[in-house]
Design an enzyme around this catalytic site. Structure first.
Site, PDB file in Angstrom:
ATOM      1  N   LYS A  69       0.839  -1.200   0.000  1.00 38.54           N
ATOM      2  CA  LYS A  69       0.000   0.000   0.000  1.00 38.54           C
ATOM      3  C   LYS A  69       0.875   1.252   0.000  1.00 38.54           C
ATOM      4  O   LYS A  69       1.644   1.473   0.921  1.00 38.54           O
ATOM      5  CB  LYS A  69      -0.905  -0.019   1.234  1.00 38.54           C
ATOM      6  CG  LYS A  69      -1.832  -1.233   1.276  1.00 38.54           C
ATOM      7  CD  LYS A  69      -2.581  -1.327   2.589  1.00 38.54           C
ATOM      8  CE  LYS A  69      -1.665  -1.661   3.733  1.00 38.54           C
ATOM      9  NZ  LYS A  69      -2.370  -1.856   5.013  1.00 38.54           N
ATOM     10  N   THR A  74      -7.791   9.997   9.261  1.00 36.32           N
ATOM     11  CA  THR A  74      -8.550   8.861   9.782  1.00 36.32           C
ATOM     12  C   THR A  74      -7.572   7.757  10.149  1.00 36.32           C
ATOM     13  O   THR A  74      -6.633   7.488   9.404  1.00 36.32           O
ATOM     14  CB  THR A  74      -9.490   8.323   8.702  1.00 36.32           C
ATOM     15  OG1 THR A  74      -8.762   8.140   7.507  1.00 36.32           O
ATOM     16  CG2 THR A  74     -10.639   9.268   8.461  1.00 36.32           C
ATOM     17  N   GLY A  79      -7.213   3.546  11.063  1.00 41.26           N
ATOM     18  CA  GLY A  79      -7.989   2.339  10.799  1.00 41.26           C
ATOM     19  C   GLY A  79      -8.194   2.056   9.321  1.00 41.26           C
ATOM     20  O   GLY A  79      -8.948   1.148   8.957  1.00 41.26           O
ATOM     21  N   THR A  80      -7.512   2.822   8.450  1.00 37.24           N
ATOM     22  CA  THR A  80      -7.694   2.570   7.011  1.00 37.24           C
ATOM     23  C   THR A  80      -7.129   1.201   6.617  1.00 37.24           C
ATOM     24  O   THR A  80      -7.749   0.480   5.833  1.00 37.24           O
ATOM     25  CB  THR A  80      -7.020   3.658   6.140  1.00 37.24           C
ATOM     26  OG1 THR A  80      -5.687   3.812   6.598  1.00 37.24           O
ATOM     27  CG2 THR A  80      -7.732   4.977   6.229  1.00 37.24           C
ATOM     28  N   GLY A  81      -5.965   0.847   7.197  1.00 39.67           N
ATOM     29  CA  GLY A  81      -5.357  -0.457   6.880  1.00 39.67           C
ATOM     30  C   GLY A  81      -6.256  -1.601   7.326  1.00 39.67           C
ATOM     31  O   GLY A  81      -6.462  -2.571   6.592  1.00 39.67           O
ATOM     32  N   CYS A  82      -6.804  -1.475   8.539  1.00 38.65           N
ATOM     33  CA  CYS A  82      -7.689  -2.524   9.085  1.00 38.65           C
ATOM     34  C   CYS A  82      -8.923  -2.667   8.193  1.00 38.65           C
ATOM     35  O   CYS A  82      -9.323  -3.781   7.827  1.00 38.65           O
ATOM     36  CB  CYS A  82      -8.169  -2.161  10.487  1.00 38.65           C
ATOM     37  SG  CYS A  82      -6.855  -1.828  11.664  1.00 38.65           S
TER      38      CYS A  82
HETATM   39  O1  PXL Z   1      -4.330   0.963  12.799  1.00 40.71           O
HETATM   40  C1  PXL Z   1      -3.588   0.005  13.430  1.00 40.71           C
HETATM   41  C2  PXL Z   1      -4.302  -0.602  14.594  1.00 40.71           C
HETATM   42  C3  PXL Z   1      -4.784  -1.872  14.511  1.00 40.71           C
HETATM   43  N1  PXL Z   1      -5.434  -2.483  15.511  1.00 40.71           N
HETATM   44  C4  PXL Z   1      -5.650  -1.852  16.664  1.00 40.71           C
HETATM   45  C5  PXL Z   1      -5.188  -0.576  16.841  1.00 40.71           C
HETATM   46  C6  PXL Z   1      -4.493   0.076  15.772  1.00 40.71           C
HETATM   47  C7  PXL Z   1      -4.006   1.434  15.901  1.00 40.71           C
HETATM   48  O2  PXL Z   1      -3.969   2.069  16.870  1.00 40.71           O
HETATM   49  O3  PXL Z   1      -5.413   0.020  17.987  1.00 40.71           O
HETATM   50  C8  PXL Z   1      -6.384  -2.541  17.754  1.00 40.71           C
END
Ligand code: PXL
Length: 291
Positions: free
Chosen positions: A203, A235, A237-240
């Protein structure tokens, strides 16, 4: 007499049968990840994404993170035994179509996840697609992994992957190099695919330029996925969300390319339609998963 009654009831429909009974159950996806109490990343982001894309989401929690978007405050891992047990009972009782891993926190948990997945494969002879988001550092810059975890990824978990989705920082760390342009991106995607014998989605979101370009190296072929890069939106959490959307696609039977194409659209729209809470003291951006 009984036969005639049954035939008539079949024509009218059985009043005892609820609407739910007639709906086909959805495909199932499992996320093995940490809890983000601010719900932009981690299992919360994964579940929202699975639901938005019509997949039933299961969760095996690895750790609990106390945080808000720009600041990780505290991380507490669960025991490896507890993580292993969640995966075991879920894989035993649900027909899981695809699995993703997010934040795994410690070397012990990375190893436990690899063992649980391998054990299930040996028992069922049915490998489940595995998407590994090698979460190492939060967008805020906070280190999220314990000592030895990167080595456990390299030697135990990566060999089981269908797809690994590093960002530029993670790829650079794995290859012990720097990646600052399109050409080095191509070489890095190929090198990682060769090293871990898995498909790689590298990415490039962090690269400068007007576009967010990702490169897939899959079956010896490079494919580019691109979307406009949105500035001034912070923002997390984009990767998740992206890897969860790919996993949802695989669980639903899409090919890897189709799943990534749809996931790229989903993440781009989630960013474009982000929420913003603004006051004198705070400004928080959050992905809009409900699209
Ligand atoms: O974005 C990465 C990430 C993944 N998972 C959890 C997180 C974070 C970022 O802080 O807290 C649980």
């Amino acid at each position: 007499m009984v036969g005639r009654y049954r035939r008539a009831r079949r024509r009218r429909g059985n009043p005892n049968e609820t609407i739910q009974n007639r709906i086909q159950p959805p495909s199932v996806a499992l996320t093995i990840a940490g809890s983000d109490c601010s719900a932009g990343a981690g299992i919360q982001a994964d579940l929202k994404t699975f639901t938005a894309l019509g997949v039933y989401g299961l969760t095996a929690v690895t750790c609990i993170v106390a945080e808000v978007p720009r600041k990780v405050s505290r991380i507490e891992p669960l025991t490896a035994t507890m993580v292993r047990e969640q995966i075991k009972v879920l894989l035993k009782n649900f027909r899981v179509g695809a699995i993703k891993t997010g934040l795994l926190c410690s070397a012990e948990i990375v190893s436990a996840v690899a063992e649980a997945i391998q054990k299930n494969e040996r028992k069922t002879a049915r490998p489940i697609s595995l998407v590994i988001d090698p979460v190492m550092i939060a967008t805020s810059g906070d280190n999220l992994l314990g000592r030895g975890a990167v080595e456990a990824y390299k030697y135990k978990l990566f060999p089981l992957a269908t797809l690994i989705t590093p960002n530029l920082d993670e790829a650079a760390l794995l290859l012990e190099t720097t990646i600052n342009d399109r050409r080095p991106m191509e070489s890095a995607a190929k090198a990682l695919a060769k090293k871990y014998r898995a498909s790689i989605l590298l990415k490039g979101g962090h690269l400068r330029g007007g576009k967010a370009i990702d490169l897939l190296f899959h079956h010896g072929k490079l494919t580019e996925f691109s979307a406009p890069f949105l500035r001034d939106v912070e923002t997390h959490g984009t990767g998740c969300t992206y890897s969860a959307a790919i996993t949802a696609g695989l669980a639903s039977g899409l090919s890897l390319e189709q799943a990534i194409k749809r996931a790229k659209r989903f993440i781009s729209e989630s960013i474009a339609r982000h929420f913003r809470w603004k006051s004198d003291s705070i400004e928080i951006d959050a992905l809009n998963h409900s699209i």
